[in-house]
Design an enzyme around this catalytic site. Structure first.
Site, PDB file in Angstrom:
ATOM      1  N   CYS A  21      -0.410   6.865   9.835  1.00  0.00           N
ATOM      2  CA  CYS A  21       0.907   5.788   9.907  1.00  0.00           C
ATOM      3  C   CYS A  21       0.152   4.432  10.693  1.00  0.00           C
ATOM      4  O   CYS A  21      -0.333   4.266  11.623  1.00  0.00           O
ATOM      5  CB  CYS A  21       0.907   6.656  10.906  1.00  0.00           C
ATOM      6  SG  CYS A  21       2.389   7.663  10.405  1.00  0.00           S
ATOM      7  N   CYS A  25       7.057  -6.226   7.064  1.00  0.00           N
ATOM      8  CA  CYS A  25       8.224  -5.504   7.835  1.00  0.00           C
ATOM      9  C   CYS A  25       8.268  -6.738   9.128  1.00  0.00           C
ATOM     10  O   CYS A  25       7.329  -7.730   9.504  1.00  0.00           O
ATOM     11  CB  CYS A  25       7.651  -4.211   8.952  1.00  0.00           C
ATOM     12  SG  CYS A  25       9.171  -4.207   9.656  1.00  0.00           S
ATOM     13  N   GLY A  46       6.887  -1.119   6.018  1.00  0.00           N
ATOM     14  CA  GLY A  46       8.744  -2.176   6.163  1.00  0.00           C
ATOM     15  C   GLY A  46       9.239  -1.051   6.405  1.00  0.00           C
ATOM     16  O   GLY A  46       9.180   0.484   6.792  1.00  0.00           O
ATOM     17  N   GLU A  47      10.499  -1.721   6.947  1.00  0.00           N
ATOM     18  CA  GLU A  47      11.470  -0.850   7.816  1.00  0.00           C
ATOM     19  C   GLU A  47      12.748  -0.461   6.618  1.00  0.00           C
ATOM     20  O   GLU A  47      13.921  -1.259   6.177  1.00  0.00           O
ATOM     21  CB  GLU A  47      12.375  -1.322   8.265  1.00  0.00           C
ATOM     22  CG  GLU A  47      13.574  -1.660   9.377  1.00  0.00           C
ATOM     23  CD  GLU A  47      13.915   0.664   9.105  1.00  0.00           C
ATOM     24  OE1 GLU A  47      12.978   1.182  10.325  1.00  0.00           O
ATOM     25  OE2 GLU A  47      14.746   1.341   8.857  1.00  0.00           O
ATOM     26  N   SER A  85      11.442   7.132  14.894  1.00  0.00           N
ATOM     27  CA  SER A  85      10.513   6.077  15.790  1.00  0.00           C
ATOM     28  C   SER A  85      11.303   5.805  16.897  1.00  0.00           C
ATOM     29  O   SER A  85      11.761   5.025  17.494  1.00  0.00           O
ATOM     30  CB  SER A  85       9.920   4.942  14.812  1.00  0.00           C
ATOM     31  OG  SER A  85       9.660   5.691  13.739  1.00  0.00           O
ATOM     32  N   LEU A  86      10.612   6.872  18.322  1.00  0.00           N
ATOM     33  CA  LEU A  86      11.353   7.110  19.430  1.00  0.00           C
ATOM     34  C   LEU A  86      10.010   6.339  20.501  1.00  0.00           C
ATOM     35  O   LEU A  86      10.536   5.399  21.014  1.00  0.00           O
ATOM     36  CB  LEU A  86      11.397   8.471  19.623  1.00  0.00           C
ATOM     37  CG  LEU A  86      12.588   8.616  20.566  1.00  0.00           C
ATOM     38  CD1 LEU A  86      14.099   7.173  20.834  1.00  0.00           C
ATOM     39  CD2 LEU A  86      12.755   9.651  21.273  1.00  0.00           C
ATOM     40  N   HIS A  87       9.558   6.839  20.217  1.00  0.00           N
ATOM     41  CA  HIS A  87       8.589   6.353  20.964  1.00  0.00           C
ATOM     42  C   HIS A  87       7.987   6.188  22.714  1.00  0.00           C
ATOM     43  O   HIS A  87       7.349   5.812  23.111  1.00  0.00           O
ATOM     44  CB  HIS A  87       7.207   4.773  20.778  1.00  0.00           C
ATOM     45  CG  HIS A  87       7.738   6.053  18.876  1.00  0.00           C
ATOM     46  ND1 HIS A  87       6.946   6.307  18.231  1.00  0.00           N
ATOM     47  CD2 HIS A  87       7.641   4.285  17.845  1.00  0.00           C
ATOM     48  CE1 HIS A  87       6.679   6.580  16.739  1.00  0.00           C
ATOM     49  NE2 HIS A  87       6.975   5.329  16.369  1.00  0.00           N
ATOM     50  N   GLU A 132       1.220  -1.547  -0.242  1.00  0.00           N
ATOM     51  CA  GLU A 132      -0.501   0.499  -0.065  1.00  0.00           C
ATOM     52  C   GLU A 132       0.958   1.258  -0.213  1.00  0.00           C
ATOM     53  O   GLU A 132       1.533   1.124   0.507  1.00  0.00           O
ATOM     54  CB  GLU A 132      -1.011  -0.291   1.165  1.00  0.00           C
ATOM     55  CG  GLU A 132      -1.715  -1.038   1.229  1.00  0.00           C
ATOM     56  CD  GLU A 132      -2.803  -1.572   2.419  1.00  0.00           C
ATOM     57  OE1 GLU A 132      -4.248  -1.660   1.942  1.00  0.00           O
ATOM     58  OE2 GLU A 132      -3.074  -0.485   3.386  1.00  0.00           O
ATOM     59  N   CYS A 143       6.733  -4.446  16.462  1.00  0.00           N
ATOM     60  CA  CYS A 143       6.520  -2.995  16.880  1.00  0.00           C
ATOM     61  C   CYS A 143       5.470  -3.414  16.821  1.00  0.00           C
ATOM     62  O   CYS A 143       4.547  -4.186  16.334  1.00  0.00           O
ATOM     63  CB  CYS A 143       6.400  -1.733  16.258  1.00  0.00           C
ATOM     64  SG  CYS A 143       8.705  -1.205  16.033  1.00  0.00           S
ATOM     65  N   ASN A 153      -2.283   5.409  15.642  1.00  0.00           N
ATOM     66  CA  ASN A 153      -3.774   4.954  15.188  1.00  0.00           C
ATOM     67  C   ASN A 153      -4.012   3.765  16.032  1.00  0.00           C
ATOM     68  O   ASN A 153      -3.390   2.785  15.520  1.00  0.00           O
ATOM     69  CB  ASN A 153      -3.693   5.324  14.189  1.00  0.00           C
ATOM     70  CG  ASN A 153      -3.096   6.493  13.520  1.00  0.00           C
ATOM     71  OD1 ASN A 153      -3.702   7.594  13.816  1.00  0.00           O
ATOM     72  ND2 ASN A 153      -1.678   6.993  12.957  1.00  0.00           N
TER      73      ASN A 153
HETATM   74  N1  SAH Z   1       9.712   1.409   9.397  1.00  0.00           N
HETATM   75  C1  SAH Z   1      10.032   2.672   9.436  1.00  0.00           C
HETATM   76  C2  SAH Z   1       9.115   3.370   9.113  1.00  0.00           C
HETATM   77  C3  SAH Z   1       7.590   2.821   8.507  1.00  0.00           C
HETATM   78  S1  SAH Z   1       6.831   3.102   9.883  1.00  0.00           S
HETATM   79  C4  SAH Z   1       9.415   2.996  11.022  1.00  0.00           C
HETATM   80  O1  SAH Z   1       9.333   1.909  12.136  1.00  0.00           O
HETATM   81  O2  SAH Z   1       9.874   4.468  11.793  1.00  0.00           O
HETATM   82  C5  SAH Z   1       5.880   4.876  10.071  1.00  0.00           C
HETATM   83  C6  SAH Z   1       6.000   5.363  11.345  1.00  0.00           C
HETATM   84  O3  SAH Z   1       4.305   4.963  11.761  1.00  0.00           O
HETATM   85  C7  SAH Z   1       7.108   5.505  12.239  1.00  0.00           C
HETATM   86  O4  SAH Z   1       7.118   6.145  12.403  1.00  0.00           O
HETATM   87  C8  SAH Z   1       5.578   3.835  13.250  1.00  0.00           C
HETATM   88  O5  SAH Z   1       6.827   3.908  14.793  1.00  0.00           O
HETATM   89  C9  SAH Z   1       4.518   4.345  12.925  1.00  0.00           C
HETATM   90  N2  SAH Z   1       3.637   3.717  13.516  1.00  0.00           N
HETATM   91  C10 SAH Z   1       3.524   2.422  13.694  1.00  0.00           C
HETATM   92  N3  SAH Z   1       1.798   1.971  14.068  1.00  0.00           N
HETATM   93  C11 SAH Z   1       2.055   3.348  14.387  1.00  0.00           C
HETATM   94  C12 SAH Z   1       0.424   3.133  14.701  1.00  0.00           C
HETATM   95  N4  SAH Z   1      -1.108   2.413  15.473  1.00  0.00           N
HETATM   96  N5  SAH Z   1       0.390   4.810  15.363  1.00  0.00           N
HETATM   97  C13 SAH Z   1       0.534   5.658  14.829  1.00  0.00           C
HETATM   98  N6  SAH Z   1       2.144   5.845  14.274  1.00  0.00           N
HETATM   99  C14 SAH Z   1       2.426   4.806  14.259  1.00  0.00           C
HETATM  100 FE1  SF4 Z   2       8.051  -2.183  11.233  1.00  0.00          FE
HETATM  101 FE2  SF4 Z   2       8.243   0.603  11.486  1.00  0.00          FE
HETATM  102 FE3  SF4 Z   2       5.297  -1.044  11.447  1.00  0.00          FE
HETATM  103 FE4  SF4 Z   2       8.079  -1.005  13.445  1.00  0.00          FE
HETATM  104  S1  SF4 Z   2       6.568   0.648  12.719  1.00  0.00           S
HETATM  105  S2  SF4 Z   2       6.502  -2.994  12.044  1.00  0.00           S
HETATM  106  S3  SF4 Z   2       9.603  -1.160  11.841  1.00  0.00           S
HETATM  107  S4  SF4 Z   2       6.678  -0.687   9.653  1.00  0.00           S
END
Ligand code: SAH
Ligand code: SF4
Length: 347
Positions: free
Chosen positions: A334, A113, A160-161, A215-217, A93, A117, A291
Site C-alpha cells: 500500500c 493523485c 489515485g483517489e 483511510s483514517l490514519h 501499476e 498525503c 510501508n
Molecule cells: N486514494 C485512496 C486509495 C489508494 S491508496 C486512499 O487514499 O484511500 C490505498 C491505501 O494505501 C490507503 O489506505 C492509503 O492511505 C494507504 N497508504 C498510502 N501510502 C501508504 C504507505 N506508505 N504505507 C501504508 N499505507 C499507505
Molecule cells: Fe492519493 Fe490515496 Fe496516496 Fe493519498 S494515499 S496521495 S489519496 S493515492
C-alpha cells in the site's frame, strides 16, 4: 480523430451507438459479450460480426487493452506487480494478491493523485489524468491473461483517489458487475477513499453492496490534516457522519484503514481517541504498519507497538485486524505504487 471507446460503454449506450451506424440491437449484445466475457481486445476477434462491420468499427472505435510493460513477482509471497502502459504512453501499476479465498487485484483509478498525503508515493508527483472505466477493466483482463488466474476480488486501492474520478469509477462498478459482462459480485469489491465527503454521500445514495474503506490514519483533526490535506476540506466531524450514512443506506460495515507511523499516530492516547471517535458505530479497523517510501521519511512502529495498539482498540470494543503486508520486496505494498517514467525504474 479520437476513437470511440466501446469498452467503457454500457449495453444501452452500445445499442444507441450502433444504431447510429445502422446496426440492430443484437450487435451491441454480441460486442459487449466479446469485450467483457470473451476477453477480445481487437475487432478482428469478433468472428460473428460481418467483416464489413468489423472494418468500420476498427476505423472508428477501440476496445484495446493496456500493455503490460513489466511484471515483478514477489519472492516472499505470491504477489505480482504489473507496470502497464496506456494508449497515450502514461503508466500505471496494479498488484495481484493471492489469498486463501481467491485472487485479488488492486487496481489504479488515476495516473498519479492530487491528494498529497504525506506518506504516499503515488501522490508525490500529483495527478496527470483520470483513468477511463475501460482502463480500469483492462487491468483485470490483462492480469488474468498474464497469470492464467481468475480475479475474484477487486480493490480500488492502487494509484489515485477513486472518488476524485467519480464518474468513471461508477461506470467501472456498473460494468464489472454487469450480469452480461464479468458479473463480479459487488460484495467482492472494495473502494478505498481518503475521505471526499460529498462523494461518499453520493455513493451511499447508490446503495451498492461494495465495501467502503476510508483511510483514517489519525483520530484528531490536527494530526490528520498534517498527514492528509483532504482533512482540511472535510474534517472528522463531517467524515464520520458521512461514513455512518453509508452504513445506514447500504447496510455495509465501513472499514477504516489506519497506517501506523512510528512516533506519530501510534500512542495509546491516539488509540483511545480512535475508540472515542468510532464507538457506537458498527465498523472495522484495519491496522497496517506504514510501508516505507524513501522520500517521506516515515517509519513503521515495532511489532510490539502494533500489537499493543490493536489490543487497546479491541479492549475498547472496536473490531480490528492487523493487515499483513504483501509484496514489500517488490515495492507493491500500500502506498508504494508510483508513476514511473522509465522501465528501468521498475525493480
Ligand atoms: N486514494 C485512496 C486509495 C489508494 S491508496 C486512499 O487514499 O484511500 C490505498 C491505501 O494505501 C490507503 O489506505 C492509503 O492511505 C494507504 N497508504 C498510502 N501510502 C501508504 C504507505 N506508505 N504505507 C501504508 N499505507 C499507505
Ligand atoms: Fe492519493 Fe490515496 Fe496516496 Fe493519498 S494515499 S496521495 S489519496 S493515492
Amino acid at each position: 480523430m479520437e476513437k470511440t471507446d466501446l469498452r467503457s460503454m454500457t449495453p444501452e449506450e452500445l445499442t444507441a451507438f450502433l444504431a447510429t451506424l445502422g446496426q440492430p440491437a443484437y450487435r451491441a449484445k454480441q460486442i459487449f459479450s466479446w469485450v467483457h466475457q470473451k476477453h477480445a481486445s481487437d475487432f478482428s476477434e469478433m468472428t460473428d460480426l460481418p467483416a464489413s462491420l468489423r472494418e468500420i468499427l476498427a476505423e472508428k472505435c477501440t476496445v484495446e487493452l493496456p500493455k503490460i510493460l513489466h511484471l515483478a513477482a514477489s519472492k516472499q509471497d505470491e504477489t505480482v506487480k504489473f507496470l502497464f502502459e496506456l494508449s497515450d504512453g502514461n503508466r500505471i501499476e496494479s498488484v495481484r494478491m493471492h489469498y486463501h479465498y481467491g485472487d485479488t487485484l488492486c487496481i489504479s483509478t488515476q495516473v498519479g493523485c492530487n491528494m498529497g498525503c504525506a506518506f504516499c508515493a503515488t501522490g508525490l508527483s500529483g495527478k496527470i489524468r483520470d483513468l477511463t472505466a475501460a482502463e480500469m477493466l483492462g487491468q483485470i483482463e490483462k492480469a488474468e491473461e498474464a497469470l492464467s488466474c481468475h480475479i475474484s476480488h477487486v480493490v480500488l486501492m492502487g494509484m489515485g483517489e477513486p472518488l476524485d474520478n467519480f464518474g468513471q469509477v461508477v461506470r467501472f462498478l456498473d460494468l464489472v458487475s454487469h450480469p452480461m459482462g464479468r458479473n463480479l459480485t459487488a460484495r467482492h469489491i472494495t473502494l478505498s477513499t481518503c475521505g471526499i465527503v460529498p462523494k461518499i454521500l453520493a455513493l451511499a445514495e447508490q446503495k451498492r453492496q461494495i465495501t467502503l474503506a476510508v483511510s483514517l490514519h489519525a483520530a484528531d483533526n490536527l494530526r490528520r490534516s498534517s498527514l492528509m490535506p483532504v482533512n482540511r476540506r472535510w474534517e472528522l466531524s463531517e467524515l464520520i457522519p458521512a461514513c455512518k450514512t453509508y452504513f445506514e443506506k447500504t447496510g455495509r460495515r465501513v472499514t477504516f484503514e489506519y497506517a501506523l507511523i512510528a512516533g506519530e499516530n501510534d500512542s495509546s492516547d491516539e488509540a483511545d481517541r480512535l475508540i472515542g471517535l468510532l464507538k457506537d458505530f458498527p465498523c472495522h479497523v484495519n491496522l497496517i504498519p506504514i510501508n516505507p517510501v524513501e522520500e517521506t521519511g516515515k517509519k513503521p512502529p515495532s511489532k510490539g507497538v502494533v500489537k499493543a495498539f490493536a489490543a487497546r482498540l479491541e479492549k475498547g470494543g472496536i473490531s480490528v485486524t492487523s493487515r499483513r503486508t504483501l509484496g514489500a520486496d517488490i515495492d507493491a505494498a500500500c502506498g508504494q505504487l508510483r508513476r514511473r517514467k522509465e522501465q528501468t525504474d521498475f525493480v
